[in-house]
Design a protein around this motif. Structure first.
Motif, PDB file in Angstrom:
ATOM      1  N   ASP A 171       0.811  -1.220   0.000  1.00 13.53           N
ATOM      2  CA  ASP A 171       0.000   0.000   0.000  1.00 13.53           C
ATOM      3  C   ASP A 171       0.845   1.272   0.000  1.00 13.53           C
ATOM      4  O   ASP A 171       0.299   2.380   0.005  1.00 13.53           O
ATOM      5  CB  ASP A 171      -0.919   0.020   1.228  1.00 13.53           C
ATOM      6  N   SER A 172       2.162   1.129  -0.006  1.00 15.75           N
ATOM      7  CA  SER A 172       3.031   2.296   0.120  1.00 15.75           C
ATOM      8  C   SER A 172       3.362   2.886  -1.246  1.00 15.75           C
ATOM      9  O   SER A 172       3.900   2.200  -2.123  1.00 15.75           O
ATOM     10  CB  SER A 172       4.330   1.937   0.838  1.00 15.75           C
ATOM     11  N   LYS A 173       3.061   4.163  -1.406  1.00 15.29           N
ATOM     12  CA  LYS A 173       3.460   4.888  -2.608  1.00 15.29           C
ATOM     13  C   LYS A 173       4.295   6.118  -2.243  1.00 15.29           C
ATOM     14  O   LYS A 173       4.327   7.106  -2.956  1.00 15.29           O
ATOM     15  CB  LYS A 173       2.237   5.304  -3.431  1.00 15.29           C
ATOM     16  N   GLY A 174       5.003   6.028  -1.112  1.00 20.32           N
ATOM     17  CA  GLY A 174       5.880   7.116  -0.693  1.00 20.32           C
ATOM     18  C   GLY A 174       7.036   7.310  -1.655  1.00 20.32           C
ATOM     19  O   GLY A 174       7.290   6.483  -2.542  1.00 20.32           O
ATOM     20  N   CYS A 175       7.766   8.405  -1.452  1.00 25.01           N
ATOM     21  CA  CYS A 175       8.828   8.771  -2.397  1.00 25.01           C
ATOM     22  C   CYS A 175      10.147   8.086  -2.107  1.00 25.01           C
ATOM     23  O   CYS A 175      11.160   8.381  -2.738  1.00 25.01           O
ATOM     24  CB  CYS A 175       9.015  10.286  -2.416  1.00 25.01           C
ATOM     25  N   GLY A 176      10.166   7.135  -1.153  1.00 25.72           N
ATOM     26  CA  GLY A 176      11.411   6.477  -0.793  1.00 25.72           C
ATOM     27  C   GLY A 176      12.006   5.611  -1.878  1.00 25.72           C
ATOM     28  O   GLY A 176      13.185   5.257  -1.803  1.00 25.72           O
ATOM     29  N   ALA A 177      11.226   5.253  -2.896  1.00 23.24           N
ATOM     30  CA  ALA A 177      11.775   4.493  -4.024  1.00 23.24           C
ATOM     31  C   ALA A 177      12.271   5.426  -5.122  1.00 23.24           C
ATOM     32  O   ALA A 177      13.355   5.234  -5.666  1.00 23.24           O
ATOM     33  CB  ALA A 177      10.727   3.533  -4.578  1.00 23.24           C
ATOM     34  N   VAL A 178      11.479   6.461  -5.434  1.00 27.42           N
ATOM     35  CA  VAL A 178      11.881   7.350  -6.523  1.00 27.42           C
ATOM     36  C   VAL A 178      13.155   8.105  -6.170  1.00 27.42           C
ATOM     37  O   VAL A 178      14.027   8.325  -7.030  1.00 27.42           O
ATOM     38  CB  VAL A 178      10.730   8.321  -6.889  1.00 27.42           C
ATOM     39  N   MET A 179      13.333   8.487  -4.930  1.00 30.87           N
ATOM     40  CA  MET A 179      14.477   9.337  -4.558  1.00 30.87           C
ATOM     41  C   MET A 179      15.817   8.612  -4.670  1.00 30.87           C
ATOM     42  O   MET A 179      16.863   9.253  -4.678  1.00 30.87           O
ATOM     43  CB  MET A 179      14.287   9.904  -3.141  1.00 30.87           C
ATOM     44  N   ARG A 180      15.810   7.293  -4.785  1.00 32.72           N
ATOM     45  CA  ARG A 180      17.053   6.529  -4.861  1.00 32.72           C
ATOM     46  C   ARG A 180      17.301   5.936  -6.246  1.00 32.72           C
ATOM     47  O   ARG A 180      18.283   5.219  -6.451  1.00 32.72           O
ATOM     48  CB  ARG A 180      17.022   5.390  -3.835  1.00 32.72           C
ATOM     49  N   SER A 181      16.429   6.236  -7.222  1.00 36.20           N
ATOM     50  CA  SER A 181      16.409   5.478  -8.472  1.00 36.20           C
ATOM     51  C   SER A 181      17.105   6.127  -9.655  1.00 36.20           C
ATOM     52  O   SER A 181      17.148   5.540 -10.728  1.00 36.20           O
ATOM     53  CB  SER A 181      14.953   5.157  -8.861  1.00 36.20           C
ATOM     54  N   ALA A 182      17.680   7.306  -9.492  1.00 34.63           N
ATOM     55  CA  ALA A 182      18.377   7.939 -10.618  1.00 34.63           C
ATOM     56  C   ALA A 182      19.485   7.064 -11.201  1.00 34.63           C
ATOM     57  O   ALA A 182      19.653   7.023 -12.431  1.00 34.63           O
ATOM     58  CB  ALA A 182      18.932   9.292 -10.187  1.00 34.63           C
TER      59      ALA A 182
END
Length: 386
Positions: A176-187
């Protein structure tokens, strides 16, 4: 489709190197290294600029720092220029990508597993007092003592990595988590310039699902990786966004991320950039909002300095939105476009540069460093195969 050994080798082609021969000229290597350095340093600068105001409203920021808000580094976690978990996890993403390339020589090649192992090494930095010198398989990054500091790590990242079970798209962690903790590390996934876009996207979303299982949580990470990938290959920013939108359209649950990117593009045409216009895109706590804000600020930026300050001065997850913006602008313009006065104060700059240069060397000259027949012992000590 899972990411497995069908992926292209990351040292065979860029937009400027020859796709037919896989040969990198000196100029192409230097340009790529500058973009890698720019991506990682730019993201860290944005992260450090936003660290002190991550949980502040825009009104509070203006009340404390004046009508212009944040204009320079502020003390956070003990001094100016400190980074947060955003930069920490981004560095471990890079470490995992290098380890994946090195492990390919063994025939046991599954990049999501190598990234998961890297994130578990990051998780150890949030649990242990310092490096365990007895672990010879940890590699050099996990022995950097300054990384063993808790800088408001996201709950989903901690719970998703608390055990050895790896989340997958079929069985994700924190569904259920759609926080930004994945996008911020994915560059860093976008810096795999020799890989086809669809494989970069796939790897990024598989690795995002290790902690953030909602489609918006992992698809925003994949879209971000694709935007960086286009820039690293020499595309214009708008074109890179359009390619990301095309890939998103093929995935179930893409609507929130797609809408966020379109809102960011639309906001560019609505007038001069202001904090209020940034606020119209959200607060950045979710992956789609963080991506939209970081992208918008990069699109309207007069230069890196202007873009990062715009990405910081809003009520919300300022360090993550500015990190995303910095990753984009740093990849687009290269390291020489970054403000030197900020770089001089940035925590961990030496480590970031060292890792960036190792990544660039692996991607452009990997076969000279390791192979099934012979390998450089020093390289395997830095990036063990185990």
């Amino acid at each position: 489709m899972a990411v497995r050994a069908s992926m292209g080798r990351g040292n065979v082609v860029t937009a400027t190197a020859s796709a037919a021969t896989g040969v990198w000229g000196r100029a192409e290597q230097q340009d790529f290294r500058s973009r890698v350095r720019g991506c990682l340093l730019g993201g860290a600068l944005g992260d450090a600029l936003g660290a002190a105001v991550e949980f502040s409203s825009l009104a509070d920021i203006r009340a404390e720092h004046g009508p212009e808000g944040v204009t320079d580094f502020l003390p956070a976690y003990g001094r100016r220029g400190r980074v947060t978990d955003d930069t920490q996890m981004t560095l471990f993403t890079v470490d995992g990508l290098i380890r994946a390339q090195v492990r390919r020589d063994t025939g046991a090649w599954h990049p999501p597993s190598d990234i998961h192992a890297a994130y578990r090494r990051w998780y150890a930095t949030q649990r242990d007092w310092g490096p365990d010198e007895r672990r010879q398989d940890a590699g050099w990054l996990a022995r950097e003592e300054w990384l063993y500091a808790q800088r408001a790590p996201g709950r989903a990242c901690l719970t998703g990595l608390a055990d050895e079970t790896m989340g997958t798209l079929d069985s994700p962690k924190n569904p259920d988590s759609k926080g930004c903790g994945a996008v911020m590390r994915s560059a860093p996934f976008g810096l795999l310039v020799g890989w086809e876009p669809q494989l970069v996207f796939q790897l990024a979303i598989e690795c995002a699902a290790q902690t953030h299982g909602h489609p918006t949580g992992y698809l925003s990470a994949g879209a971000f990786a694709l935007i960086v990938h286009g820039l690293a290959r020499g595309d214009a920013l708008d074109g890179a966004v359009q390619r990301a939108l095309a890939h998103l359209a093929t995935r179930p649950g893409h609507e929130e991320t797609t809408d966020a990117l379109r809102y960011a593009l639309g906001a560019v045409r609505q007038g001069l950039p202001t904090p209020e216009r940034v606020a119209s895109l959200g607060e950045g706590w979710t992956g789609d909002e963080a991506l939209a804000i970081g992208l918008y600020c990069a699109l309207v930026a007069e230069d890196v300095h202007h873009g990062l300050l715009l990405a910081v001065n809003h009520g919300g997850d300022s360090d993550s939105t500015a990190a995303v913006c910095g990753n984009i602008l740093g990849t687009l313009h290269g390291e020489t476009a970054l403000p030197p006065a900020w770089l001089a104060e940035l925590e961990g700059r030496g480590t970031i540069l060292e890792l960036a240069d190792d990544f660039a060397m692996e991607m452009t000259q990997g076969p000279a460093l390791h192979g099934p027949a012979a390998s450089a012992p020093a390289w395997l000590a830095r990036y063990p195969r185990s």
